[in-house]
Structures are given as structure tokens and as C-alpha cells.
Design a protein around this motif. Structure first.
Motif, PDB file in Angstrom:
ATOM      1  N   THR A 273      87.640  -3.624  15.696  1.00 34.31           N
ATOM      2  CA  THR A 273      86.586  -4.425  16.532  1.00 34.31           C
ATOM      3  C   THR A 273      85.584  -3.857  17.383  1.00 34.31           C
ATOM      4  OG1 THR A 273      88.746  -5.775  16.807  1.00 34.31           O
ATOM      5  CG2 THR A 273      87.018  -6.274  18.533  1.00 34.31           C
ATOM      6  N   ASP A 274      86.049  -2.673  17.825  1.00 34.68           N
ATOM      7  CA  ASP A 274      84.820  -2.114  18.578  1.00 34.68           C
ATOM      8  C   ASP A 274      83.722  -1.669  17.583  1.00 34.68           C
ATOM      9  OD1 ASP A 274      86.032  -2.237  20.905  1.00 34.68           O
ATOM     10  OD2 ASP A 274      86.826  -0.243  20.865  1.00 34.68           O
ATOM     11  N   GLN A 275      84.131  -1.081  16.354  1.00 36.14           N
ATOM     12  CA  GLN A 275      82.979  -0.819  15.450  1.00 36.14           C
ATOM     13  C   GLN A 275      82.196  -1.897  14.940  1.00 36.14           C
ATOM     14  OE1 GLN A 275      82.083   2.146  14.655  1.00 36.14           O
ATOM     15  NE2 GLN A 275      81.156   1.950  12.262  1.00 36.14           N
ATOM     16  N   MET A 276      82.839  -3.330  14.765  1.00 31.99           N
ATOM     17  CA  MET A 276      82.163  -4.304  14.404  1.00 31.99           C
ATOM     18  C   MET A 276      81.029  -4.808  15.532  1.00 31.99           C
ATOM     19  SD  MET A 276      84.975  -6.964  12.785  1.00 31.99           S
ATOM     20  CE  MET A 276      86.129  -6.156  11.725  1.00 31.99           C
ATOM     21  N   PHE A 277      81.488  -4.686  16.753  1.00 35.51           N
ATOM     22  CA  PHE A 277      80.359  -4.856  17.647  1.00 35.51           C
ATOM     23  C   PHE A 277      79.335  -3.755  17.771  1.00 35.51           C
ATOM     24  CE2 PHE A 277      83.642  -7.722  19.738  1.00 35.51           C
ATOM     25  CZ  PHE A 277      82.902  -8.626  19.818  1.00 35.51           C
ATOM     26  N   ARG A 278      79.708  -2.652  17.306  1.00 37.35           N
ATOM     27  CA  ARG A 278      78.595  -1.592  17.364  1.00 37.35           C
ATOM     28  C   ARG A 278      77.460  -1.753  16.228  1.00 37.35           C
ATOM     29  NH1 ARG A 278      82.810   2.027  19.260  1.00 37.35           N
ATOM     30  NH2 ARG A 278      83.556   2.247  16.841  1.00 37.35           N
ATOM     31  N   VAL A 279      78.160  -2.053  14.989  1.00 35.79           N
ATOM     32  CA  VAL A 279      77.424  -2.200  13.810  1.00 35.79           C
ATOM     33  C   VAL A 279      76.355  -3.808  14.113  1.00 35.79           C
ATOM     34  CG1 VAL A 279      77.334  -3.482  11.532  1.00 35.79           C
ATOM     35  CG2 VAL A 279      78.917  -1.670  12.156  1.00 35.79           C
ATOM     36  N   SER A 280      76.926  -4.517  14.833  1.00 32.96           N
ATOM     37  CA  SER A 280      76.272  -5.787  15.412  1.00 32.96           C
ATOM     38  C   SER A 280      74.890  -5.536  16.240  1.00 32.96           C
ATOM     39  CB  SER A 280      76.984  -7.037  15.813  1.00 32.96           C
ATOM     40  OG  SER A 280      77.434  -6.488  17.271  1.00 32.96           O
ATOM     41  N   ARG A 281      75.185  -4.393  16.864  1.00 33.62           N
ATOM     42  CA  ARG A 281      74.187  -4.166  17.980  1.00 33.62           C
ATOM     43  C   ARG A 281      73.245  -3.055  17.378  1.00 33.62           C
ATOM     44  NH1 ARG A 281      78.702  -4.040  21.711  1.00 33.62           N
ATOM     45  NH2 ARG A 281      78.980  -1.814  21.499  1.00 33.62           N
ATOM     46  N   GLY A 282      73.645  -2.678  16.315  1.00 40.66           N
ATOM     47  CA  GLY A 282      72.920  -1.420  15.821  1.00 40.66           C
ATOM     48  C   GLY A 282      73.102  -0.004  16.159  1.00 40.66           C
ATOM     49  N   GLU A 283      74.353   0.143  16.616  1.00 44.35           N
ATOM     50  CA  GLU A 283      74.547   1.409  17.296  1.00 44.35           C
ATOM     51  C   GLU A 283      75.313   2.314  16.269  1.00 44.35           C
ATOM     52  OE1 GLU A 283      76.551   0.349  20.734  1.00 44.35           O
ATOM     53  OE2 GLU A 283      74.859  -0.560  21.870  1.00 44.35           O
ATOM     54  N   ALA A 284      75.875   1.767  15.197  1.00 44.45           N
ATOM     55  CA  ALA A 284      76.580   2.472  14.380  1.00 44.45           C
ATOM     56  C   ALA A 284      75.873   3.089  13.429  1.00 44.45           C
ATOM     57  CB  ALA A 284      77.718   1.543  13.647  1.00 44.45           C
ATOM     58  N   SER A 285      76.457   4.208  12.563  1.00 45.90           N
ATOM     59  CA  SER A 285      75.650   5.000  11.764  1.00 45.90           C
ATOM     60  C   SER A 285      76.606   5.347  10.356  1.00 45.90           C
ATOM     61  CB  SER A 285      75.009   6.166  12.175  1.00 45.90           C
ATOM     62  OG  SER A 285      76.044   7.160  12.495  1.00 45.90           O
ATOM     63  N   ASP A 286      76.257   5.755   9.473  1.00 46.18           N
ATOM     64  CA  ASP A 286      76.851   5.938   8.166  1.00 46.18           C
ATOM     65  C   ASP A 286      78.097   7.007   8.428  1.00 46.18           C
ATOM     66  OD1 ASP A 286      77.454   5.199   5.397  1.00 46.18           O
ATOM     67  OD2 ASP A 286      76.689   7.236   4.698  1.00 46.18           O
ATOM     68  N   HIS A 287      77.700   8.005   9.173  1.00 41.30           N
ATOM     69  CA  HIS A 287      78.611   9.056   9.475  1.00 41.30           C
ATOM     70  C   HIS A 287      78.796   9.198  10.994  1.00 41.30           C
ATOM     71  CE1 HIS A 287      78.118  10.503   5.359  1.00 41.30           C
ATOM     72  NE2 HIS A 287      77.072  10.312   5.271  1.00 41.30           N
ATOM     73  N   ASP A 288      78.951   8.171  11.731  1.00 45.65           N
ATOM     74  CA  ASP A 288      79.459   8.185  13.047  1.00 45.65           C
ATOM     75  C   ASP A 288      81.020   8.430  13.205  1.00 45.65           C
ATOM     76  OD1 ASP A 288      81.038   5.855  12.559  1.00 45.65           O
ATOM     77  OD2 ASP A 288      79.387   4.492  13.303  1.00 45.65           O
ATOM     78  N   ALA A 289      81.452   8.547  14.296  1.00 48.76           N
ATOM     79  CA  ALA A 289      82.976   9.132  14.689  1.00 48.76           C
ATOM     80  C   ALA A 289      83.995   8.249  13.960  1.00 48.76           C
ATOM     81  CB  ALA A 289      83.362   9.224  15.926  1.00 48.76           C
ATOM     82  N   HIS A 290      83.868   6.730  13.785  1.00 52.87           N
ATOM     83  CA  HIS A 290      84.697   5.965  13.398  1.00 52.87           C
ATOM     84  C   HIS A 290      84.515   6.040  11.823  1.00 52.87           C
ATOM     85  CE1 HIS A 290      86.678   1.962  12.880  1.00 52.87           C
ATOM     86  NE2 HIS A 290      85.916   1.960  11.699  1.00 52.87           N
ATOM     87  N   ASN A 291      83.488   5.841  11.295  1.00 55.10           N
ATOM     88  CA  ASN A 291      83.476   6.230   9.753  1.00 55.10           C
ATOM     89  C   ASN A 291      83.790   7.405   9.389  1.00 55.10           C
ATOM     90  OD1 ASN A 291      82.361   3.582   9.166  1.00 55.10           O
ATOM     91  ND2 ASN A 291      80.539   4.205   9.579  1.00 55.10           N
ATOM     92  N   ARG A 292      83.646   8.651  10.042  1.00 56.74           N
ATOM     93  CA  ARG A 292      84.153  10.140   9.480  1.00 56.74           C
ATOM     94  C   ARG A 292      85.490   9.965   9.498  1.00 56.74           C
ATOM     95  NH1 ARG A 292      80.488  11.902  13.450  1.00 56.74           N
ATOM     96  NH2 ARG A 292      82.206  12.844  14.495  1.00 56.74           N
ATOM     97  N   PHE A 293      86.330   9.333  10.432  1.00 60.01           N
ATOM     98  CA  PHE A 293      87.733   9.490  10.466  1.00 60.01           C
ATOM     99  C   PHE A 293      88.346   8.394   9.571  1.00 60.01           C
ATOM    100  CE2 PHE A 293      91.669   7.348  12.161  1.00 60.01           C
ATOM    101  CZ  PHE A 293      92.701   8.582  12.294  1.00 60.01           C
ATOM    102  N   TYR A 294      88.219   7.179   9.375  1.00 56.75           N
ATOM    103  CA  TYR A 294      88.720   6.207   8.745  1.00 56.75           C
ATOM    104  C   TYR A 294      88.293   6.267   7.173  1.00 56.75           C
ATOM    105  CZ  TYR A 294      90.730   3.561  12.630  1.00 56.75           C
ATOM    106  OH  TYR A 294      91.577   3.399  13.686  1.00 56.75           O
ATOM    107  N   ASP A 295      87.062   6.881   6.871  1.00 53.27           N
ATOM    108  CA  ASP A 295      86.681   7.219   5.384  1.00 53.27           C
ATOM    109  C   ASP A 295      88.025   8.157   4.852  1.00 53.27           C
ATOM    110  OD1 ASP A 295      84.511   5.590   5.503  1.00 53.27           O
ATOM    111  OD2 ASP A 295      83.004   7.363   5.509  1.00 53.27           O
ATOM    112  N   GLU A 296      88.263   8.976   5.598  1.00 51.08           N
ATOM    113  CA  GLU A 296      89.532   9.851   5.195  1.00 51.08           C
ATOM    114  C   GLU A 296      91.076   9.145   5.514  1.00 51.08           C
ATOM    115  OE1 GLU A 296      90.745  12.984   3.223  1.00 51.08           O
ATOM    116  OE2 GLU A 296      88.712  13.283   4.255  1.00 51.08           O
TER     117      GLU A 296
END
Length: 421
Positions: A273-296
Motif C-alpha cells: 500500500t505504501d509503495q502504491m502511494f509512493r508511485v502515485s507521488r512519483g517518489e518510487a524508483s526502479d531499484h528503491d528499497a521496496h523493489n530491491r527486497f520484493y524482486d527477490e
């Protein structure tokens, strides 16, 4: 549940959610919607982006992502991943640093086969490459292995480890992380009987269930509470028509992932949920902490049914390793035969998967090993992941393991024998 239709149904559910996420992201990105000041359109695009990426990662084997390292000469050296031993169910990889003199330390890192790929040890490998020649067991996804390759249970796993140790030679050092610790101990003991010259110099066991009954956890309680018939009926499925291993009986990665997620459902739900809000605000990136963890974390692999069931029955229920009653290929392995391999155990004080006491039990089983070749370490405040990949590993455990390796290398032993003489 042991039908292809069940396996294909789970894959259909995953595929559908990936498609829904992609559709939502694409639809909300239409230029025509740019003039509509409705925040829900941006939220729909964010939801689609997160959902598509999450469900897509479930069937993708992560890359090691280790391109180069900086060596003592101050230069960046390319890292080439080479296959040293190739087998149907798992390969032995070498992280070869180009242009660097071969390091005297030769480390075999035994990765767990417990639902995730060997890339789960990426940070562990990165921390060891500068100081050693690093080799890793790269286990294959069971859904990609044809039935013609045969079975693969914990006895086969043990024999694979013996072949890997033989390939590296006697002047090597083995580090087993979590699940493979008891089988690596058995493989070393079996080599002590069959091929003593192929034994490694040291064996480091990190957070492994050598004696699961020593300190009960939720994992061990589950193993005792559920019967083998229940496990086989509810957890085992046949690989569907989409993959080369069609018809093979497996414990599906998607089913394992559902179990992992349900154990901490509230935390995972909040993270997405937090990641969705970050993406909507343009604060997320392809290799941010969320994506690095959950990609694995979301990248899961199927295990062969015989490996999963034999692990539960023989390691957790019957505790064959803890009782020194483990049999491989019709031969009873005696752990007491280990007489010349230095053994060290590492545990985390806050480990809720393999609690303190389970791994250090290995030292009591090594009845033929002198005390000078035994060592143990309990890391205060460390959980399961931290003892092999977190801050505790980097700051405290890694230096201790390398020191243990150096103390028991060929050169150190020769010096000690000379001094004694």
C-alpha cells in the motif's frame, strides 16, 4: 490437489493478475486522461504498476547482478560467473574475478533450497568475493527439469554436495546457510569415510536445523503437528503443461509464497500500500528499497516433492541427523568419522526459524573431532536473515568466519605442526 489442473489454476491466477496490472497501468496512462484532475486515475496507474511488477517477478529467476568489484589495486575488475560443475538439479558456479591473482581462500557457499533461488545470498557473495575465490551451489527450478532426469531427494542433495566438494579439492572451505546445514554435515562425514582426501579444511554451519528439537519454533511445531499424508495431499501438485517439467510432482513456489506472505500478511499489505502511494507521488524508483527486497522475495522456485517431503520427515520429524542415523544410498553415515575438518557454528540470538541450540548441536555430533577444531558463535540481537546477509554478518560474523578459515588453512596447519615438532 495432486493434479496439473491445480498447478495451472495457480499459474492462471498469477498470469491474470499480471495482465490486470498491466491493463490498469496502460489505461490510466492514456494522454486523454491527462486533462482530468482526478487523483484516482493516478492511483489506478500506480496500482497497475505495482501489481504487474509483483506478479511478473514470481516466475523470473533474479540476476546475480554482480558485474565488477574493486580490488586491492584500486581498479575495478570484471566478475565472470562460470559453471564449474553442471548437473540436472543444480550447478556449481564460480565468481571469477578477471585480472586478479587467485586468492588462497577457496570458499564453497552452499545455498538453501527452500523456495528461493541462490541469488538470495547475493549480498553474502559480494562480501566474500574481495577476499576469496567464491563458489556457489545454484539449484534449479524443479518445474524446468524434465521427468526423465529422475528424482531428487535429500540423499541426492547430499551426493551432489559431495561431488561439488570433490571438484574443489581438499584445500577448500565450506559455508552452509540454513536448510543445507545438516545435509552438508552429512556429506562431509560421508566423504571422511569414502574419500578423506576430498574433505574441506573447514565447515561453517550458519543457522541450520541440525537438531530441530533442541529449541522448538513455529517451523518445528508445524513439522510435528502435520502428518506426512496431510502434507502430500495439500502441498504437492503436478507441474502443468507450460513448463518443461510437465507432470513432475513438486511443492510449487507459488504455494510456498502464499505461505510466506500469510505469516506476515499485515506487514506485507502495508508495504505494498505504501509503495502504491509512493508511485502515485512519483517518489518510487526502479531499484528503491521496496523493489530491491520484493524482486527477490517474490521470485520463488518449485521444489521436487520428494525433496520437500523427505526433508520434513527425515530432518524435522525423525531427526535422523540429530540422532546420527542418516542413511545415504543405503549407507549409514557416521558423523563421528569427521576427525580433521574444523567445524564452526553460527547462530542468531533472535532467530525464530532456526533458534539458538539447533545448529550448535552439530559440535556434539562430531565425537571424533578434537575440541581445538570446534568453534561456535552466538550473535546477539541477530535474526535469521541477519546472520548471513545483514549488518550482523557484515560487521561481526564475516570477520570471524574468515579468521576461522585462516586459522585452519593448509599454511596455518603446517606452521602449527612445525611448532609442535
Amino acid at each position: 490437489m495432486r493434479y496439473m489442473a491445480t498447478y495451472d489454476l495457480m499459474e492462471t491466477f498469477r498470469n491474470t493478475n499480471q495482465w490486470l496490472g498491466s491493463t490498469a497501468k496502460t489505461l490510466a496512462s492514456y494522454p486523454a486522461f491527462a486533462g482530468i484532475p482526478n487523483p484516482m486515475i493516478g492511483m489506478m496507474a500506480a496500482w497497475g504498476e505495482v501489481i504487474e511488477r509483483s506478479f511478473e517477478r514470481m516466475v523470473v529467476k533474479p540476476s546475480w547482478g554482480i558485474r565488477s568489484i574493486t580490488c586491492e589495486d584500486g581498479k575495478d575488475h570484471l566478475v565472470n560467473i562460470r559453471t564449474v560443475v553442471e548437473k540436472p538439479f543444480g550447478d556449481l558456479l564460480h565468481f571469477d574475478v578477471a585480472g586478479r591473482e587467485e586468492k588462497p581462500r577457496k570458499i564453497l557457499l552452499v545455498a538453501p533450497m527452500s523456495g528461493h533461488y541462490a541469488t538470495l545470498l547475493r549480498s553474502t557473495v559480494l562480501s566474500l568475493i574481495p577476499d576469496a575465490e567464491v563458489y556457489v551451489t545454484d539449484w534449479h527450478n524443479a518445474r524446468d527439469i524434465p521427468i526423465s532426469a529422475g528424482k531428487f531427494d535429500i540423499e541426492d542433495y547430499t551426493l551432489y554436495l559431495m561431488d561439488y566438494m570433490r571438484a574443489l579439492g581438499p584445500d577448500s572451505h565450506v559455508i552452509a546457510v540454513c536448510q543445507p546445514a545438516p545435509l552438508t554435515l552429512a556429506a562431509t562425514a560421508y566423504l571422511a569415510e569414502l574419500d578423506p582426501d576430498a574433505q574441506p579444511r573447514t565447515l561453517t554451519l550458519i543457522g541450520g536445523p541440525i537438531d530441530p528439537s533442541a529449541t522448538p519454533t513455529d517451523v518445528t511445531d508445524f513439522g510435528h503437528r502435520v502428518t506426512m499424508g496431510q502434507l502430500e495431499e495439500t502441498m504437492i501438485q503436478r507441474v502443468g503443461f507450460k513448463y518443461p517439467g510437465v507432470g513432475r510432482m513438486v511443492y510449487p513456489g507459488l504455494l510456498q509464497l502464499a505461505s510466506f506472505m500469510s505469516m506476515n500478511a499485515e506487514r506485507h499489505s502495508k508495504a505494498f500500500t505504501d509503495q502504491m502511494f509512493r508511485v502515485s507521488r512519483g517518489e518510487a524508483s526502479d531499484h528503491d528499497a521496496h523493489n530491491r527486497f520484493y524482486d527477490e522475495y517474490l521470485a520463488v522456485m518449485d521444489m521436487t516433492a520428494e525433496f520437500y517431503l523427505s526433508t520434513v520427515e527425515r530432518i524435522f520429524k525423525n531427526t535422523e541427523i540429530a540422532k546420527n542415523e542418516f542413511v545415504v544410498d543405503g549407507h549409514k553415515v557416521d558423523i563421528g568419522k569427521i576427525t580433521d575438518v574444523a567445524v564452526k557454528t553460527v547462530e542468531g540470538a533472535n532467530d525464530d526459524i532456526s533458534a539458538p541450540g539447533q545448529c550448535v548441536a552439530a559440535l556434539d555430533l562430531c565425537t571424533g573431532l578434537p575440541d581445538r577444531l570446534k568453534a561456535s558463535h552466538l550473535e546477539p540481537g541477530a535474526g535469521h536473515y541477519g546472520i548471513f546477509a545483514g549488518k550482523s554478518w557484515r560487521n561481526n560474523i564475516r570477520p570471524l568466519v574468515l579468521e576461522f578459515i585462516d586459522m585452519n588453512s593448509d599454511a596455518s596447519r603446517q606452521a602449527a605442526n612445525t611448532n609442535a615438532a
